[in-house]
Design a protein around this motif. Sequence first.
Motif, PDB file in Angstrom:
ATOM      1  N   THR A 179      -8.403  72.776  26.322  1.00  0.00           N
ATOM      2  CA  THR A 179      -8.546  73.673  27.471  1.00  0.00           C
ATOM      3  C   THR A 179      -7.564  74.824  27.374  1.00  0.00           C
TER       4      THR A 179
ATOM      5  N   GLU B 160      -3.932  71.412  25.555  1.00  0.00           N
ATOM      6  CA  GLU B 160      -3.980  72.440  26.589  1.00  0.00           C
ATOM      7  C   GLU B 160      -3.141  73.628  26.149  1.00  0.00           C
TER       8      GLU B 160
ATOM      9  N   ARG C  92      -1.260  76.480  28.206  1.00  0.00           N
ATOM     10  CA  ARG C  92      -0.871  76.802  29.585  1.00  0.00           C
ATOM     11  C   ARG C  92       0.140  77.936  29.603  1.00  0.00           C
TER      12      ARG C  92
ATOM     13  N   ARG D 249      -6.538  67.146  33.585  1.00  0.00           N
ATOM     14  CA  ARG D 249      -6.431  66.354  32.357  1.00  0.00           C
ATOM     15  C   ARG D 249      -6.525  64.867  32.671  1.00  0.00           C
TER      16      ARG D 249
END
Length: 176
Positions: free
Chosen positions: A7, A92, A94, A163
């Motif tokens: 992601t 991820e 971020r 998540r």
Amino acid sequence: MRLLKSTIHPALNAEHRQALAGRGFHRQAARGIIIKGEAILMLYTERYHDYSIPGGGVDEGEDIRQGLIRELEEETGAHNINIVAEFGRYEEFRPWYKDNFDFVHMESFCFVCTIDETLKETRLEAHEIQNGMRPVWINIHDAIRHNEYTIAHSEKKGMSIERETYLLKQIIQQLL
């Protein structure tokens, strides 16, 4: 370890996505999936009103499995931990709000584990205690419903709860 999902936080715009090798850093975490029937050992965090799979950041130079065992002992009081199988990896990208970096590439390595029935005392860090973190056994379906409610109604939620909820659904599909 197989990739379950990747992601990218929406705040990382197209410019950031093209330069992901630029001003970011890499962080690895290990997470332990411990289930008994439909009950799963989770961490409840009062501040965020969510459930998460126990585990956390692996220290520099530490083996991922050693880090998992250390984190499980610290956060849950688990002992006689046996890593049974690899489950999968969740990555991820971020935003990062500290000096020198724009983003973090976070990889969570998830393992299925067994532990002794009785939990010992936890050794939580100060910020974990301040956030009201505690280990709990909860029905996995209830944990998902709770997290989904928090996702829909809380302003404090972040990518972590997404998540955790995704992983819980994968656990149901693949392990139960």
